[in-house]
Scaffold this active site. Structure first.
Site, PDB file in Angstrom:
ATOM      1  N   SER A 114       0.809  -1.214   0.000  1.00  0.00           N
ATOM      2  CA  SER A 114       0.000   0.000   0.000  1.00  0.00           C
ATOM      3  C   SER A 114       0.844   1.267   0.000  1.00  0.00           C
ATOM      4  O   SER A 114       1.832   1.350   0.726  1.00  0.00           O
ATOM      5  CB  SER A 114      -0.896   0.033   1.229  1.00  0.00           C
ATOM      6  OG  SER A 114      -1.815  -1.004   1.137  1.00  0.00           O
ATOM      7  N   GLY A 115       0.397   2.232  -0.783  1.00  0.00           N
ATOM      8  CA  GLY A 115       1.091   3.516  -0.856  1.00  0.00           C
ATOM      9  C   GLY A 115       2.180   3.530  -1.905  1.00  0.00           C
ATOM     10  O   GLY A 115       2.658   4.590  -2.300  1.00  0.00           O
TER      11      GLY A 115
HETATM   12  C1  4AZ Z   1      -3.467  -4.295   1.655  1.00  0.00           C
HETATM   13  O1  4AZ Z   1      -4.014  -4.951   2.503  1.00  0.00           O
HETATM   14  C2  4AZ Z   1      -3.684  -4.664   0.232  1.00  0.00           C
HETATM   15  N1  4AZ Z   1      -4.551  -6.829  -4.177  1.00  0.00           N
HETATM   16  C3  4AZ Z   1      -3.066  -3.919  -0.748  1.00  0.00           C
HETATM   17  C4  4AZ Z   1      -3.284  -4.224  -2.067  1.00  0.00           C
HETATM   18  C5  4AZ Z   1      -4.095  -5.259  -2.415  1.00  0.00           C
HETATM   19  C6  4AZ Z   1      -4.704  -6.021  -1.438  1.00  0.00           C
HETATM   20  C7  4AZ Z   1      -4.492  -5.714  -0.104  1.00  0.00           C
HETATM   21  C8  4AZ Z   1      -4.327  -5.518  -3.849  1.00  0.00           C
HETATM   22  O2  4AZ Z   1      -2.745  -3.354   1.939  1.00  0.00           O
END
Ligand code: 4AZ
Length: 286
Positions: free
Chosen positions: A235-236
């Site tokens: 993420s990010g």
């Molecule tokens: C998460 O939990 C997350 N498949 C980030 C991206 C994705 C799934 C979960 C994309 O940060």
């Protein structure tokens, strides 16, 4: 730009062809990769090489006066003092964020240059962020002091205002889980995923049996059969594409998804073009 080609004939009659790349002006240009030969986990991906993605940031969380730190998220270097990340990466109670630039191998080996760590002076969470829907899942991190760009620390470029990337195969990078519920890598991972049209993406989630609404500010990337995706911990971080001039542009930032790399559940990103005015209003970057 044609590169200059120098051909050397050695005494053993073997022919060595060397391409001399145009010098990379990483102190003044965004989106360039000084340490890549060519110039002109993430699930299902592969390990990157040192310095391949010089705008990739590791966002760490520090608690109890720095006694405990953990890797929290990815981030993207936009300038010498701003990093963009996901709003859901904001620190917990009595914790603060630290940004690490030029990082590659979390185990500390395999690195030819040191990473650069900066405390985060200010976290600007998008005022429309909604943890329930992941709408506006963006935050800007202002660094306590500016970073010096280097061969392994370079900001990415922003896309043109109305640029559309549907159907193009983009790259996403991070130190997130190698599969849903699985472990994390020590070396930065990269994987290629095509950008999916929003209405097609909406249909895919419905096919998978999920009611989730795909907003116009979202961007989806992945495959109908899954296999390749970003995952928890990514993420990010950046979803990016190479421009015709060889420089790289930020298409989106990793936000969320349902599981990772599952069929008909592509990864969901924040669409950079949608957020350009917001990014500019805080950072001044055009
Ligand atoms: C998460 O939990 C997350 N498949 C980030 C991206 C994705 C799934 C979960 C994309 O940060």
């Amino acid at each position: 730009m044609p590169a200059t080609v120098a051909t050397t004939i050695t005494t053993t009659t073997a022919i060595t062809t060397t391409t001399t790349p145009k010098p990379v002006d990483y102190k003044n240009e965004c989106g360039v990769r000084p340490l890549m030969q060519k110039y002109g986990r993430i699930v299902g991906g592969k390990g990157a090489t040192f310095g391949a993605w010089p705008w990739q940031v590791l966002v760490r969380e520090s608690t109890w006066l720095g006694l405990f730190t953990k890797n929290k998220c990815g981030g993207v270097l936009l300038s010498n003092r701003y990093v963009v990340t996901a709003a859901h990466c904001q620190p917990g109670f009595l914790a603060n964020l630290v940004a690490v630039m030029g990082e590659f191998d979390l185990s500390g080996e395999l690195e030819s240059k040191r990473s650069i760590t900066r405390n985060v002076r200010r976290v600007v969470v998008h005022r429309g962020y909604d943890a329930a829907t992941f709408a506006n899942d963006l935050a800007l991190l202002e660094l306590e002091s500016p970073v010096q760009f280097d061969e392994h620390v370079v900001p990415i470029c922003l896309p043109r205002d109305n640029e559309d990337f549907t159907g193009r195969v983009a790259t996403v990078t991070g130190w997130g889980r190698l599969k849903y519920g699985g472990g994390v890598p020590s070396v930065l991972q990269e994987v290629q995923v095509p950008v999916i049209d929003n209405s097609v993406c909406q249909e895919m989630f419905l096919t998978a049996g999920h009611q989730k609404q795909i907003l116009s500010s979202f961007l989806c990337a992945g495959y109908a059969n899954g296999q390749k995706d970003s995952c928890e911990g990514d993420s990010g971080g950046p979803l990016m594409l190479e421009r015709p001039d060889g420089r790289w542009t930020l298409v989106g930032t990793v936000s969320h998804g349902i599981k990772c790399a599952a069929p008909y559940l592509p990864g969901v990103y924040m669409r950079t073009t949608y957020y350009k005015p917001w990014l500019k209003s805080i950072t001044g970057i055009k």
